[in-house]
Motif scaffolding. Structure first.
Motif, PDB file in Angstrom:
ATOM      1  N   HIS A   1       0.832  -1.207   0.000  1.00 40.53           N
ATOM      2  CA  HIS A   1       0.000   0.000   0.000  1.00 40.53           C
ATOM      3  C   HIS A   1       0.863   1.252   0.000  1.00 40.53           C
ATOM      4  O   HIS A   1       0.531   2.242  -0.642  1.00 40.53           O
ATOM      5  N   ILE A   2       1.960   1.231   0.754  1.00 40.33           N
ATOM      6  CA  ILE A   2       2.868   2.379   0.831  1.00 40.33           C
ATOM      7  C   ILE A   2       4.257   1.910   0.437  1.00 40.33           C
ATOM      8  O   ILE A   2       4.789   0.951   1.001  1.00 40.33           O
ATOM      9  N   SER A   3       4.848   2.547  -0.572  1.00 39.78           N
ATOM     10  CA  SER A   3       6.195   2.198  -1.038  1.00 39.78           C
ATOM     11  C   SER A   3       7.095   3.427  -0.970  1.00 39.78           C
ATOM     12  O   SER A   3       6.690   4.531  -1.347  1.00 39.78           O
ATOM     13  N   GLY A   4       8.310   3.212  -0.514  1.00 42.09           N
ATOM     14  CA  GLY A   4       9.321   4.270  -0.533  1.00 42.09           C
ATOM     15  C   GLY A   4      10.407   3.886  -1.518  1.00 42.09           C
ATOM     16  O   GLY A   4      11.046   2.832  -1.371  1.00 42.09           O
ATOM     17  N   THR A   5      10.610   4.689  -2.544  1.00 41.61           N
ATOM     18  CA  THR A   5      11.608   4.404  -3.576  1.00 41.61           C
ATOM     19  C   THR A   5      12.754   5.391  -3.438  1.00 41.61           C
ATOM     20  O   THR A   5      12.542   6.594  -3.521  1.00 41.61           O
ATOM     21  N   ASP A   6      13.953   4.874  -3.195  1.00 43.15           N
ATOM     22  CA  ASP A   6      15.123   5.728  -3.011  1.00 43.15           C
ATOM     23  C   ASP A   6      15.809   5.959  -4.352  1.00 43.15           C
ATOM     24  O   ASP A   6      16.270   5.009  -5.001  1.00 43.15           O
ATOM     25  N   ILE A   7      15.877   7.232  -4.748  1.00 44.80           N
ATOM     26  CA  ILE A   7      16.341   7.615  -6.085  1.00 44.80           C
ATOM     27  C   ILE A   7      17.520   8.573  -5.961  1.00 44.80           C
ATOM     28  O   ILE A   7      17.529   9.465  -5.109  1.00 44.80           O
ATOM     29  N   ILE A   8      18.510   8.379  -6.815  1.00 39.94           N
ATOM     30  CA  ILE A   8      19.641   9.310  -6.869  1.00 39.94           C
ATOM     31  C   ILE A   8      19.758   9.893  -8.277  1.00 39.94           C
ATOM     32  O   ILE A   8      19.250   9.328  -9.245  1.00 39.94           O
ATOM     33  N   LYS A   9      20.435  11.024  -8.338  1.00 44.54           N
ATOM     34  CA  LYS A   9      20.810  11.585  -9.635  1.00 44.54           C
ATOM     35  C   LYS A   9      22.327  11.441  -9.746  1.00 44.54           C
ATOM     36  O   LYS A   9      23.067  11.918  -8.882  1.00 44.54           O
ATOM     37  N   HIS A  10      22.767  10.749 -10.779  1.00 46.67           N
ATOM     38  CA  HIS A  10      24.190  10.464 -10.958  1.00 46.67           C
ATOM     39  C   HIS A  10      24.845  11.653 -11.677  1.00 46.67           C
ATOM     40  O   HIS A  10      24.163  12.567 -12.163  1.00 46.67           O
ATOM     41  N   ASN A  11      26.186  11.616 -11.772  1.00 43.11           N
ATOM     42  CA  ASN A  11      26.846  12.737 -12.448  1.00 43.11           C
ATOM     43  C   ASN A  11      26.638  12.736 -13.956  1.00 43.11           C
ATOM     44  O   ASN A  11      27.080  13.667 -14.644  1.00 43.11           O
ATOM     45  N   ASP A  12      25.930  11.715 -14.486  1.00 48.28           N
ATOM     46  CA  ASP A  12      25.545  11.757 -15.898  1.00 48.28           C
ATOM     47  C   ASP A  12      24.221  12.491 -16.095  1.00 48.28           C
ATOM     48  O   ASP A  12      23.721  12.605 -17.210  1.00 48.28           O
ATOM     49  N   GLY A  13      23.636  12.985 -14.969  1.00 40.42           N
ATOM     50  CA  GLY A  13      22.391  13.741 -15.043  1.00 40.42           C
ATOM     51  C   GLY A  13      21.140  12.890 -15.066  1.00 40.42           C
ATOM     52  O   GLY A  13      20.032  13.424 -15.145  1.00 40.42           O
TER      53      GLY A  13
ATOM     54  N   LEU B   1      18.134   3.389  -6.162  1.00 38.13           N
ATOM     55  CA  LEU B   1      19.089   2.680  -5.311  1.00 38.13           C
ATOM     56  C   LEU B   1      18.446   1.473  -4.661  1.00 38.13           C
ATOM     57  O   LEU B   1      19.058   0.422  -4.550  1.00 38.13           O
ATOM     58  N   GLU B   2      17.217   1.637  -4.167  1.00 38.95           N
ATOM     59  CA  GLU B   2      16.521   0.514  -3.536  1.00 38.95           C
ATOM     60  C   GLU B   2      15.045   0.826  -3.367  1.00 38.95           C
ATOM     61  O   GLU B   2      14.616   1.978  -3.449  1.00 38.95           O
ATOM     62  N   ASP B   3      14.278  -0.237  -3.138  1.00 39.13           N
ATOM     63  CA  ASP B   3      12.847  -0.121  -2.870  1.00 39.13           C
ATOM     64  C   ASP B   3      12.607  -0.450  -1.402  1.00 39.13           C
ATOM     65  O   ASP B   3      13.237  -1.359  -0.847  1.00 39.13           O
ATOM     66  N   ASN B   4      11.691   0.284  -0.773  1.00 38.05           N
ATOM     67  CA  ASN B   4      11.371   0.078   0.641  1.00 38.05           C
ATOM     68  C   ASN B   4       9.864  -0.094   0.776  1.00 38.05           C
ATOM     69  O   ASN B   4       9.121   0.872   0.631  1.00 38.05           O
ATOM     70  N   ILE B   5       9.441  -1.328   1.070  1.00 39.25           N
ATOM     71  CA  ILE B   5       7.993  -1.554   1.157  1.00 39.25           C
ATOM     72  C   ILE B   5       7.581  -2.343   2.392  1.00 39.25           C
ATOM     73  O   ILE B   5       6.454  -2.819   2.468  1.00 39.25           O
TER      74      ILE B   5
ATOM     75  N   ALA C   1      10.252  -8.355  -1.158  1.00 40.68           N
ATOM     76  CA  ALA C   1      10.543  -7.491  -2.308  1.00 40.68           C
ATOM     77  C   ALA C   1      11.482  -6.348  -1.939  1.00 40.68           C
ATOM     78  O   ALA C   1      11.981  -5.645  -2.820  1.00 40.68           O
ATOM     79  N   ASP C   2      11.720  -6.151  -0.636  1.00 41.21           N
ATOM     80  CA  ASP C   2      12.730  -5.186  -0.180  1.00 41.21           C
ATOM     81  C   ASP C   2      14.136  -5.757  -0.320  1.00 41.21           C
ATOM     82  O   ASP C   2      15.115  -5.018  -0.300  1.00 41.21           O
ATOM     83  N   ASP C   3      14.215  -7.067  -0.406  1.00 47.32           N
ATOM     84  CA  ASP C   3      15.497  -7.757  -0.453  1.00 47.32           C
ATOM     85  C   ASP C   3      16.336  -7.197  -1.603  1.00 47.32           C
ATOM     86  O   ASP C   3      15.896  -7.158  -2.745  1.00 47.32           O
ATOM     87  N   LYS C   4      17.533  -6.756  -1.283  1.00 46.88           N
ATOM     88  CA  LYS C   4      18.363  -6.118  -2.314  1.00 46.88           C
ATOM     89  C   LYS C   4      18.826  -7.098  -3.380  1.00 46.88           C
ATOM     90  O   LYS C   4      19.274  -6.691  -4.450  1.00 46.88           O
ATOM     91  N   ALA C   5      18.699  -8.403  -3.095  1.00 45.80           N
ATOM     92  CA  ALA C   5      18.968  -9.390  -4.138  1.00 45.80           C
ATOM     93  C   ALA C   5      17.811  -9.449  -5.132  1.00 45.80           C
ATOM     94  O   ALA C   5      18.013  -9.610  -6.333  1.00 45.80           O
ATOM     95  N   VAL C   6      16.590  -9.305  -4.633  1.00 51.63           N
ATOM     96  CA  VAL C   6      15.418  -9.240  -5.516  1.00 51.63           C
ATOM     97  C   VAL C   6      15.487  -7.978  -6.377  1.00 51.63           C
ATOM     98  O   VAL C   6      15.106  -7.986  -7.560  1.00 51.63           O
ATOM     99  N   TYR C   7      16.010  -6.900  -5.798  1.00 46.88           N
ATOM    100  CA  TYR C   7      16.189  -5.639  -6.546  1.00 46.88           C
ATOM    101  C   TYR C   7      16.936  -5.866  -7.855  1.00 46.88           C
ATOM    102  O   TYR C   7      16.645  -5.222  -8.869  1.00 46.88           O
ATOM    103  N   THR C   8      17.898  -6.801  -7.848  1.00 44.57           N
ATOM    104  CA  THR C   8      18.688  -7.024  -9.067  1.00 44.57           C
ATOM    105  C   THR C   8      17.825  -7.515 -10.220  1.00 44.57           C
ATOM    106  O   THR C   8      18.219  -7.414 -11.384  1.00 44.57           O
ATOM    107  N   TYR C   9      16.634  -8.055  -9.902  1.00 43.41           N
ATOM    108  CA  TYR C   9      15.734  -8.582 -10.935  1.00 43.41           C
ATOM    109  C   TYR C   9      14.637  -7.585 -11.320  1.00 43.41           C
ATOM    110  O   TYR C   9      13.767  -7.922 -12.113  1.00 43.41           O
ATOM    111  N   MET C  10      14.667  -6.378 -10.775  1.00 47.63           N
ATOM    112  CA  MET C  10      13.568  -5.442 -11.024  1.00 47.63           C
ATOM    113  C   MET C  10      13.327  -5.131 -12.503  1.00 47.63           C
ATOM    114  O   MET C  10      12.164  -5.065 -12.932  1.00 47.63           O
ATOM    115  N   PRO C  11      14.348  -4.951 -13.323  1.00 48.93           N
ATOM    116  CA  PRO C  11      14.056  -4.716 -14.747  1.00 48.93           C
ATOM    117  C   PRO C  11      13.257  -5.870 -15.363  1.00 48.93           C
ATOM    118  O   PRO C  11      12.304  -5.641 -16.115  1.00 48.93           O
TER     119      PRO C  11
END
Length: 487
Positions: free
Chosen positions: A153-165, A170-174, A328-338
């Motif tokens: 129901h509530i998801s926190g998505t951690d996003i960065i802006k890299h030096n390529d703009g 970075l990760e999903d928090n649910i 789904a918070d598991d950072k190993a599962v994150y590797t499969y997000m695409p």
């Protein structure tokens, strides 16, 4: 730095190789920051110190605190807040918003699948061993249909802006994503200290979060309920995020309860009140899975409600977020997000992952061990910035220790390149001047039944130590008000 002419920013040093959010490629102030830059420049350092102290007092008076845990002691601290806001234009925000919704929807479909038909596993896209070995996978959730079909129901998505703009996730928090109360309080504090700046910008509101959260929680009420009774359940006042729990309950206009305030009878949940028992239909929980019901999970838990999970299995109460979402918070599962996004939504990811190596794969483990000084090593199941090792900041002895930890438990770790988080002018008390500091952004997405909402702002977190890339408050980070400009 010909554009730096005012006193407030006279000592600001812009580092080459870092993406500075207020400057364009020519080193000039970006158009969306120009007015803000001029307004702040009208203040002397002495004036700004007074305004900064005023903001701190606002946080202190509101009781806006968090707790930092270490091996020796627990400290309660006022949440550090920087008065110079981050601005995101409408076109950039549109990408962030669509990307956050896309990830949240894909994760919800993924959770439904792994607790039901397991199609993504049977088709060899995600390995079953990865799921079953996750500490947050709950066998008890297999076959359970959460009300409204919503897990996260509530998801926190951690996003960065890299030096390529470009933006990267970075990760999903649910499990129990926190920080949204700071978003709203940052806005309140800035308005109190520098109300005039809002006259020059059309910023989207952040104060409508609680209203939208309640609205969407009511869409996932149990069957047969017309007007649901919603509560927020907290572990209690000693929890690090208790301020947020109480704030959200208050602003939603619902009761804040602890486990001892609820009981289960005939597989329905009731709240004790001076008027007698009242049925509870939706529980926004801020208690971890293991503690929600001592009859089903940890028998020594005094935080949960005996029989709560049985009532949930019967469909008589909604738990937000649903138990078992932490897989789904598991950072190993994150590797499969695409792959997860493409599989369930038939879409390309809008927001890219950071390239991630999972150490359970022998070839990737070999690469990580050979290049550990160039990588960030993260435990797959930790939060709050705990347990992270940044290779180029470690001594040879420390690198050897991390290697041994990874080799001993490869499933427990992922590794990522050391990303260059964008930087933003941040007022530093010790130098009484503005300096570059790394920032990220946590967005908050709320899913309901056929409805969704993304808070137009999110939490910009700031690594207050010079050069530090870990922005979490538990690691000494602070925050900024985040302005999303209206179209």
């Amino acid at each position: 730095m010909g554009s730096i002419k005012n006193q407030m920013f006279s000592s600001y040093q812009k580092s080459e190789g870092l993406y500075d959010e207020i400057h364009d490629s020519n080193g000039e102030i970006k158009a969306i920051y120009k007015k803000l830059f001029d307004i702040y420049g009208e203040h002397s350092i002495k004036d700004y110190v007074k305004l900064n102290d005023k903001a701190k007092s606002s946080f202190f008076n509101q009781g806006i605190t968090f707790q930092v845990y270490d091996k020796k002691k627990t400290q309660e601290k006022i949440f550090p807040f920087d008065l110079f806001p981050r601005i995101i234009g409408p076109k950039e925000w549109e990408i962030i918003e669509k990307g956050a919704i896309q990830r949240s929807k894909a994760l919800n479909l993924f959770l439904w699948d792994i607790y039901h038909d397991k199609r993504i596993i049977k088709q060899g896209i995600v390995p079953m061993e990865l799921i079953s070995s996750s500490v947050n996978y709950l066998d008890q959730m297999n076959g359970i249909d959460p009300p409204g079909g919503i897990y996260n129901h509530i998801s926190g998505t951690d996003i960065i802006k890299h030096n390529d703009g470009n933006y990267y996730v970075l990760e999903d928090n649910i499990r129990c994503p926190s920080g949204v109360s700071y978003v709203i309080c940052n806005r309140t504090a800035l308005k109190r200290a520098l109300f005039g700046v809002f006259n020059h910008y059309k910023t989207c509101s952040v104060t409508n979060y609680a209203e939208n959260l309640l609205d969407l929680l009511e869409t996932v009420k149990p069957n047969g309920v017309d007007v649901p009774n919603v509560v927020v359940i907290t572990p209690g006042m000693y929890n690090s995020a208790f301020y947020e729990h109480s704030y959200l309950a208050k602003t939603m206009g619902v009761e804040l309860v602890e486990g001892r305030d609820l009981f289960v009878e005939n597989d329905f949940v009731y709240m004790k009140t001076i008027r007698g028992p009242e049925r509870v239909d939706v529980i926004y929980r801020r208690i971890d899975d293991a503690f929600i019901d001592p009859l089903e999970f940890r028998p020594d838990s005094s935080l949960g409600v005996p029989g709560l999970f049985a009532a949930y299995k019967k469909g008589n109460v909604t738990l937000a977020n649903a138990p078992g979402t932490g897989v789904a918070d598991d950072k190993a599962v994150y590797t499969y997000m695409p792959e997860i996004i493409k599989y369930y939504l038939k879409e390309e990811p809008i927001l890219n992952n950071v390239r991630t190596f999972h150490c359970s794969r022998p070839d990737e483990l070999k690469y990580v061990l050979e290049h550990i000084s160039e990588l960030v090593i993260k435990p797959v199941d930790e939060a709050g910035g705990y347990g992270i090792s940044i290779g180029n900041r470690l001594s040879k002895k420390e690198l050897d220790q991390v290697r041994e930890q990874v080799k001993a438990s490869p499933r427990k770790y992922v590794a990522q390149p050391i990303m260059s988080l964008s930087v933003h002018p941040t007022y530093i008390d010790s130098s009484r001047s503005f300096e570059q500091r790394h920032v990220d952004l946590r967005t908050f997405t709320v899913l309901g039944k056929e409805k969704e909402f993304v808070l137009k702002g999110g939490l910009t977190r700031v690594a207050l130590q010079k050069g530090n890339l870990i922005v979490n408050s538990s690691q000494g980070g602070g925050s900024k008000d985040t302005w999303v400009l209206q179209k």
